[in-house]
Motif scaffolding. Structure first.
Motif, PDB file in Angstrom:
ATOM      1  N   CYS A  92       4.294  88.413 -55.382  1.00 47.75           N
ATOM      2  CA  CYS A  92       3.324  89.457 -55.767  1.00 47.75           C
ATOM      3  C   CYS A  92       3.819  90.837 -55.337  1.00 47.75           C
ATOM      4  N   GLU A  93       4.434  90.914 -54.165  1.00 49.76           N
ATOM      5  CA  GLU A  93       5.012  92.193 -53.745  1.00 49.76           C
ATOM      6  C   GLU A  93       6.148  92.586 -54.691  1.00 49.76           C
ATOM      7  N   ALA A  94       6.921  91.607 -55.138  1.00 50.79           N
ATOM      8  CA  ALA A  94       7.988  91.887 -56.094  1.00 50.79           C
ATOM      9  C   ALA A  94       7.423  92.431 -57.396  1.00 50.79           C
ATOM     10  N   VAL A  95       6.328  91.846 -57.868  1.00 47.23           N
ATOM     11  CA  VAL A  95       5.699  92.318 -59.105  1.00 47.23           C
ATOM     12  C   VAL A  95       5.182  93.745 -58.936  1.00 47.23           C
ATOM     13  N   ARG A  96       4.607  94.059 -57.796  1.00 48.62           N
ATOM     14  CA  ARG A  96       4.132  95.436 -57.557  1.00 48.62           C
ATOM     15  C   ARG A  96       5.296  96.427 -57.653  1.00 48.62           C
ATOM     16  N   ARG A  97       6.433  96.023 -57.112  1.00 54.48           N
ATOM     17  CA  ARG A  97       7.608  96.909 -57.167  1.00 54.48           C
ATOM     18  C   ARG A  97       8.179  96.973 -58.585  1.00 54.48           C
ATOM     19  N   LEU A  98       8.098  95.870 -59.304  1.00 56.06           N
ATOM     20  CA  LEU A  98       8.507  95.887 -60.710  1.00 56.06           C
ATOM     21  C   LEU A  98       7.641  96.862 -61.501  1.00 56.06           C
ATOM     22  N   CYS A  99       6.364  96.867 -61.217  1.00 52.89           N
ATOM     23  CA  CYS A  99       5.440  97.741 -61.945  1.00 52.89           C
ATOM     24  C   CYS A  99       5.707  99.215 -61.656  1.00 52.89           C
ATOM     25  N   ALA A 100       6.364  99.492 -60.539  1.00 54.79           N
ATOM     26  CA  ALA A 100       6.690 100.885 -60.209  1.00 54.79           C
ATOM     27  C   ALA A 100       7.917 101.373 -60.972  1.00 54.79           C
ATOM     28  N   LEU A 101       8.650 100.450 -61.582  1.00 56.91           N
ATOM     29  CA  LEU A 101       9.817 100.835 -62.386  1.00 56.91           C
ATOM     30  C   LEU A 101       9.368 101.307 -63.764  1.00 56.91           C
ATOM     31  N   SER A 102      10.261 101.970 -64.449  1.00 53.92           N
ATOM     32  CA  SER A 102       9.973 102.345 -65.828  1.00 53.92           C
ATOM     33  C   SER A 102      10.004 101.093 -66.693  1.00 53.92           C
ATOM     34  N   LEU A 103       9.400 101.156 -67.870  1.00 56.50           N
ATOM     35  CA  LEU A 103       9.383 100.006 -68.773  1.00 56.50           C
ATOM     36  C   LEU A 103      10.808  99.610 -69.147  1.00 56.50           C
ATOM     37  N   ALA A 104      11.682 100.597 -69.368  1.00 56.92           N
ATOM     38  CA  ALA A 104      13.071 100.311 -69.724  1.00 56.92           C
ATOM     39  C   ALA A 104      13.773  99.556 -68.593  1.00 56.92           C
ATOM     40  N   GLU A 105      13.548  99.976 -67.353  1.00 52.02           N
ATOM     41  CA  GLU A 105      14.155  99.304 -66.202  1.00 52.02           C
ATOM     42  C   GLU A 105      13.626  97.878 -66.066  1.00 52.02           C
ATOM     43  N   ARG A 106      12.339  97.728 -66.324  1.00 48.88           N
ATOM     44  CA  ARG A 106      11.730  96.400 -66.249  1.00 48.88           C
ATOM     45  C   ARG A 106      12.364  95.455 -67.279  1.00 48.88           C
ATOM     46  N   GLU A 134      13.225  78.375 -61.683  1.00 53.52           N
ATOM     47  CA  GLU A 134      13.705  79.009 -60.453  1.00 53.52           C
ATOM     48  C   GLU A 134      14.317  80.371 -60.765  1.00 53.52           C
ATOM     49  N   ALA A 135      15.068  80.455 -61.867  1.00 53.13           N
ATOM     50  CA  ALA A 135      15.701  81.716 -62.248  1.00 53.13           C
ATOM     51  C   ALA A 135      14.652  82.779 -62.569  1.00 53.13           C
ATOM     52  N   PHE A 136      13.549  82.363 -63.204  1.00 54.08           N
ATOM     53  CA  PHE A 136      12.472  83.298 -63.544  1.00 54.08           C
ATOM     54  C   PHE A 136      11.903  83.939 -62.284  1.00 54.08           C
ATOM     55  N   HIS A 137      11.540  83.097 -61.324  1.00 53.14           N
ATOM     56  CA  HIS A 137      10.917  83.617 -60.102  1.00 53.14           C
ATOM     57  C   HIS A 137      11.925  84.391 -59.249  1.00 53.14           C
ATOM     58  N   ARG A 138      13.173  83.951 -59.287  1.00 56.29           N
ATOM     59  CA  ARG A 138      14.214  84.685 -58.565  1.00 56.29           C
ATOM     60  C   ARG A 138      14.405  86.072 -59.180  1.00 56.29           C
ATOM     61  N   ALA A 139      14.319  86.159 -60.506  1.00 53.44           N
ATOM     62  CA  ALA A 139      14.505  87.446 -61.183  1.00 53.44           C
ATOM     63  C   ALA A 139      13.437  88.454 -60.776  1.00 53.44           C
ATOM     64  N   LEU A 140      12.207  87.974 -60.597  1.00 57.59           N
ATOM     65  CA  LEU A 140      11.137  88.870 -60.151  1.00 57.59           C
ATOM     66  C   LEU A 140      11.485  89.492 -58.804  1.00 57.59           C
ATOM     67  N   VAL A 141      11.982  88.653 -57.891  1.00 58.05           N
ATOM     68  CA  VAL A 141      12.312  89.135 -56.543  1.00 58.05           C
ATOM     69  C   VAL A 141      13.598  89.963 -56.554  1.00 58.05           C
ATOM     70  N   ALA A 142      14.571  89.549 -57.366  1.00 59.61           N
ATOM     71  CA  ALA A 142      15.846  90.274 -57.430  1.00 59.61           C
ATOM     72  C   ALA A 142      15.652  91.702 -57.912  1.00 59.61           C
ATOM     73  N   ALA A 143      14.629  91.916 -58.732  1.00 61.81           N
ATOM     74  CA  ALA A 143      14.376  93.252 -59.281  1.00 61.81           C
ATOM     75  C   ALA A 143      13.973  94.260 -58.202  1.00 61.81           C
ATOM     76  N   THR A 144      13.606  93.777 -57.009  1.00 60.58           N
ATOM     77  CA  THR A 144      13.246  94.692 -55.917  1.00 60.58           C
ATOM     78  C   THR A 144      14.487  95.330 -55.299  1.00 60.58           C
ATOM     79  N   ASN A 145      15.669  94.728 -55.574  1.00 60.47           N
ATOM     80  CA  ASN A 145      16.922  95.186 -54.954  1.00 60.47           C
ATOM     81  C   ASN A 145      16.859  95.144 -53.429  1.00 60.47           C
ATOM     82  N   ASN A 146      16.062  94.211 -52.916  1.00 66.76           N
ATOM     83  CA  ASN A 146      15.946  94.025 -51.470  1.00 66.76           C
ATOM     84  C   ASN A 146      16.620  92.690 -51.122  1.00 66.76           C
ATOM     85  N   ARG A 147      17.756  92.767 -50.464  1.00 68.35           N
ATOM     86  CA  ARG A 147      18.537  91.555 -50.190  1.00 68.35           C
ATOM     87  C   ARG A 147      17.811  90.594 -49.263  1.00 68.35           C
TER      88      ARG A 147
END
Length: 240
Positions: A92-106, A134-147
């Protein structure tokens, strides 16, 4: 004398074989076994068996018993529930950070998920869906760019794999996964953040409930099969 590379290869072979036996309920929760028995079954020496078992012990699949060999760890559903709850918080925190990106970045961050879950027809239903999930959920978290987020999420995914993969053994759960992933992606593309959060939370919560039900059913079936094959054995081999 086998080379170090050969020994590592044998240990990995044993590791994969024993792990799959645990996943398939051929080795039941609570079942005891010895290194010698595994070595004979897999036609290897005890050294790669011991290496593999210590690897599996670190991952939480087996435990060593003092002077009594090894035992498959019991299924602790409270433990898995806690992991599911942690996933909800993290994703959910990853999704919040995704929502802060532009639509193009998303769209760039989720391009591979768009292709599999929306653009492609759900024709591949089986083991590959578990990997794609697994790849779907990983992609949500990877989009935060937080290792650290991503490493924690990877660790949780590995710990849950023993039971979570069972969510993809029934057709209705496979179809539900497609529909729910599509709905989450559409909400993200439409910039409906609260809806995406609600859908994601519901999706993970439904998976948690379904996995418990499916796991208990599979465990019961495995016990009945084992008892039918070995009616005189002690029922303790199927203990949870």
């Amino acid at each position: 004398m086998p080379s170090a590379q050969t020994r590592e290869g044998l240990a990995d072979k044993v590791y994969q074989a024993v792990k799959q036996s645990i996943f398939d309920f051929q080795l039941l929760p609570g079942e005891r076994f010895s290194e010698n028995t595994l070595a004979q079954q897999l036609n290897v020496s005890r050294t790669p068996v011991r290496q593999a078992l210590f690897h599996l012990e670190r991952e939480g699949y087996v435990e060593v018993l003092f002077r009594s060999g090894w035992q498959v760890k019991a299924l602790d559903f409270d433990y898995y529930d806690e992991l599911y709850d942690l996933r909800i918080v993290l994703e959910c925190e990853a999704v919040r950070r995704l929502c802060a990106l532009s639509l193009a970045e998303r769209r760039v961050a989720l391009a591979a998920q768009q292709r599999f879950w929306i653009d492609s027809a759900p024709s591949t239903l089986g083991a590959s869906v578990a990997k794609e999930d697994e790849a779907f959920h990983r992609a949500l978290v990877a989009a935060t760019n937080n290792r650290q987020f991503l490493q924690l999420h990877s660790d949780i995914t590995e710990k849950m794999r023993r039971v979570r993969r069972l969510d993809f053994t029934q057709q209705h759960r496979l179809h539900a996964t497609y529909q729910q992933h599509q709905a989450i992606l559409h909400a993200l593309y439409a910039q409906r953040c609260e809806e995406a959060l609600r859908l994601l939370t519901l999706h993970i919560s439904e998976s948690k409930a379904a996995v418990r039900t499916i796991t208990l059913l599979r465990l019961q079936q495995a016990r009945e099969t084992a008892q039918a094959a070995h009616p005189r054995e002690s029922p303790s081999r199927a203990r949870t």
